[in-house]
Every structure is written in C-alpha cells, then in structure tokens.
Design a protein around this motif. Structure first.
Motif, PDB file in Angstrom:
ATOM      1  N   GLU A   1       0.839  -1.186   0.000  1.00 38.07           N
ATOM      2  CA  GLU A   1       0.000   0.000   0.000  1.00 38.07           C
ATOM      3  C   GLU A   1       0.882   1.247   0.000  1.00 38.07           C
ATOM      4  O   GLU A   1       1.700   1.439   0.896  1.00 38.07           O
TER       5      GLU A   1
ATOM      6  N   GLY B   1      -5.048   3.007  -4.714  1.00 36.40           N
ATOM      7  CA  GLY B   1      -4.837   2.820  -3.286  1.00 36.40           C
ATOM      8  C   GLY B   1      -6.115   2.475  -2.553  1.00 36.40           C
ATOM      9  O   GLY B   1      -7.212   2.831  -2.982  1.00 36.40           O
ATOM     10  N   ARG B   2      -5.937   1.736  -1.453  1.00 37.09           N
ATOM     11  CA  ARG B   2      -7.067   1.349  -0.593  1.00 37.09           C
ATOM     12  C   ARG B   2      -8.159   0.614  -1.377  1.00 37.09           C
ATOM     13  O   ARG B   2      -9.347   0.860  -1.226  1.00 37.09           O
ATOM     14  N   SER B   3      -7.717  -0.296  -2.240  1.00 34.96           N
ATOM     15  CA  SER B   3      -8.679  -1.053  -3.053  1.00 34.96           C
ATOM     16  C   SER B   3      -9.409  -2.110  -2.241  1.00 34.96           C
ATOM     17  O   SER B   3     -10.420  -2.654  -2.692  1.00 34.96           O
ATOM     18  N   GLY B   4      -8.881  -2.414  -1.068  1.00 37.91           N
ATOM     19  CA  GLY B   4      -9.504  -3.430  -0.227  1.00 37.91           C
ATOM     20  C   GLY B   4      -8.968  -4.821  -0.469  1.00 37.91           C
ATOM     21  O   GLY B   4      -9.321  -5.761   0.260  1.00 37.91           O
TER      22      GLY B   4
END
Length: 375
Positions: free
Chosen positions: A306, A345-348
C-alpha cells in the motif's frame, strides 16, 4: 558548451577479455542532459571516466565539440566532474573549496570571489560560505561540490552517482535541484546512476547499458513505452514489467492456460519469425482487476504494498482457481507465474485474496524468446 560524441569507443582492461565498454556509439547534443544507467558492471562509470580522461580509450574515439580526445589529458578537456563522495577539503571553508580550482588556474582573487558569490547564490549557499564541510548536511555538501564545478564554467559537466550517499528524501529533492540547475545553466551534462527512477526523472535522454553494450538510447517516455528488447523492458519501470515466455496460438498467445487474442497485423509479423513461443511483456498498470470467478486469468494475491495513492499486488497466476486453493502451491515473487499488478490505493484487496486479471491487449509488448529483441 559543446556536444559529446562516443564513436565506437571501447575500453578493454585485459587482452582477450570482454570489453568493459564495447564500441559505444552515443551523441550528446549541446546543452543536453543525458543519463547513463545500468546495473553494476554495465560499463556506465567506465564510459564516463573515458570521457573525463581517467580511463584510456582502447578503440574508437570520443569527441568534445568536434575535437578528438584520444591522448588529451583530463586537465585539457575543459570538463568538470562531480563525484559520489563530494571530495571536499575538510580544512577549507565552503568558499575556499569552491574557489580552489580557480586558484589553481591562476585566476585573480577578486575574480575568484565574484564567481564564488554567483555560484553560491544559484545554489543557495550564500549563508554557508564561511562554514567547513563538517558543518553541512549531505545535500549541502553535494551542492558545494557542484558549485566547485560551476565556477569553472566548463564545456561539459560529468556527474558520477552524485546522490548515492544521500538518504531517500534528500535524493528526491537534490535530483530536482540538479535537473533544474542544469536547465538554467544550459551546460552539456553526462550523469551516471544505477537508479532507473533517477534516470527517468532527470534525463532529457537516457542511455541504458548492460555488459558494456548500449541497449537503447531514447527519451524516458520512449524507453518506457517502446523498450528495444526484453532487458530494457525488465529494467525500466518500478516495479518492472511482467515478462512471461508463452506459446503462440492461432489467434494470439496462451498465458496461464488462457488465450489472449492479438490483432491480425501483429500475428502476421510474428509469423515471419518462425517461432513457436514469444516473450510477453505486460506493465503492472496494464491489468484490470476483477473479483475471482469473473472473466479473466485467475490469480492469488501473495503480498500487497500500500503506497497511499497506489497499491501493488504481488501474486501468482493459475490456469484455474483450483490451482490456487493450496497455500503450498503458491509462488512468492519469482518464477514463470509470478505477477505484479498496480491498482488504486485502498482497493480493499488483501493477502490471500483470489482475483481475476485481464491485460490490456493494446499495451502488450512482444519480444523474441532467444534474442530478446522487440518484435
């Protein structure tokens, strides 16, 4: 200012051995910023030292502004070199260090002082002229080394990994300063680095060397978009391009058991080479990621990096989702099935997730499986 030409220039340390620099052909235009980049042992520093007169030229020639440098001593080449280790005199002040080459050249004291003041203003060192190097940060010391080169007003600047001793944050800010300064001064500059990110962000053009040979000389955008061979493709880019050796099919290529159709003209070109497989290149950002079970090549995520605005997924391709059900069967960072994917970013997405990957056909790169040359 001047242009620089390497004309079949070679350096051989041991008779009968492979040349350290092998018939290098390279032209640096007047005022251009060119970066020599490559892995350790590629010949980039040797080529720079040949240009500086610190290494002999065993074959071919090097010309500065049309003048052949073979047999010309370093002091007569009108070049200035910035080294990795700064090479400052610890017992002299910043001002004295910067003025030293002028003093050795017999320049009058008043003229030396004026040139030092001008260079210090350009480099933001005016307030530090009376300090000793030990009282400066690494970035400030590097600027002093550059100031010492600037006051000489040379035809060519040579820089040999000048940022290697700086921390990551200081490297970013200092490389921006160097690039901006070079464009302001307009002095022809040849810069050596092993860091391909540094090369891509600083150079007007980049020369990539490997094993003493020039692999490609182009703008950063051309190196990235149209690498000349598989080595360039794998070296340029962070993370590097995904490279797979895949069989050809009637409609295209087969990757991890899944057929990727190629345009008719591309298939026709491949057919002229009489090959049954090809090296397929896919940049990390050229994948579309969907949920497992949807159309695409199944993959398992092994590591997630990340980075805030972006994330990199390191995983393993498989011919079916069943191939990924056993943890012990998953590769972790190497091998034919390893893959790197760039996502937002922060796609899970998390480690262990199953996903489906679809590459952009327009972004595929194809290389000869033996020579590595672009097809």
């Amino acid at each position: 200012m001047a242009d620089v030409v390497f004309d079949q220039a070679s350096r051989i340390y041991t008779a009968g051995a492979k040349p350290a620099v092998d018939r290098l052909d390279l032209t640096v235009s007047d005022g251009e910023f060119v970066v020599l980049v490559g892995p350790s042992g590629s010949g980039k520093s040797t080529a720079l030292r040949m240009l500086a007169g610190l290494e002999e030229i065993d074959g071919g020639s090097i010309r500065i502004d049309g003048e052949n440098m073979v047999g010309v001593s370093s002091k007569d080449r009108d070049i200035a070199m910035v080294f990795q280790n700064y090479a400052l005199y610890p017992n002299k002040t910043v001002g004295e260090n910067m003025a030293f080459p002028l003093k050795m050249a017999g320049v009058e004291k008043s003229a030396r002082a004026e040139k030092v003041r001008e260079a210090a203003a350009i480099l933001g060192l005016t307030d530090y002229l009376d300090r000793k190097p030990r009282a400066l940060s690494g970035g400030q010391r590097q600027r002093v080394a550059m100031g010492r080169a600037i006051v000489r007003e040379p035809r060519v600047f040579l820089m040999d990994e000048p940022l290697s001793n700086l921390d990551a944050k200081m490297r970013v800010s200092t490389r921006t300063e160097i690039a901006a300064l070079q464009r302001r001064l307009g002095v022809t500059t040849v810069y050596v680095t092993h860091d391909q990110v540094e090369a891509m962000t600083m150079g007007d053009r980049v020369a990539l060397l490997a094993d003493g040979k020039l692999q490609q000389f182009a703008t950063p955008a051309d190196l990235y978009d149209r690498p000349a061979n598989a080595f360039v493709a794998g070296f340029i880019g962070s993370p590097a391009m995904n490279l797979f050796t895949v069989p050809l099919t009637e409609r295209g290529v087969r990757l991890a058991g899944h057929e990727l159709a190629l345009p008719r003209d591309v298939r026709a070109t491949l057919g002229t080479h009489q090959i049954t497989e090809v090296t397929l290149g896919i940049r990390p950002e050229q994948w579309t990621v969907t949920d497992s079970g949807t159309e695409g090549i199944p993959a398992r995520v092994d590591v997630v990096e990340e980075l805030g605005s972006d994330a990199f997924l390191y995983g393993t391709l498989a011919e079916s989702t069943g191939d990924l059900s056993d943890d012990s069967a998953v590769l972790t960072g190497s091998g034919q099935d390893a893959v790197v994917v760039r996502t937002g970013g922060r796609s899970g997405t998390r480690r262990g997730d199953r996903i489906a990957l679809t590459p952009s056909v327009e972004g595929l790169h194809l290389f000869h499986p033996e020579s590595g040359e672009r097809l």
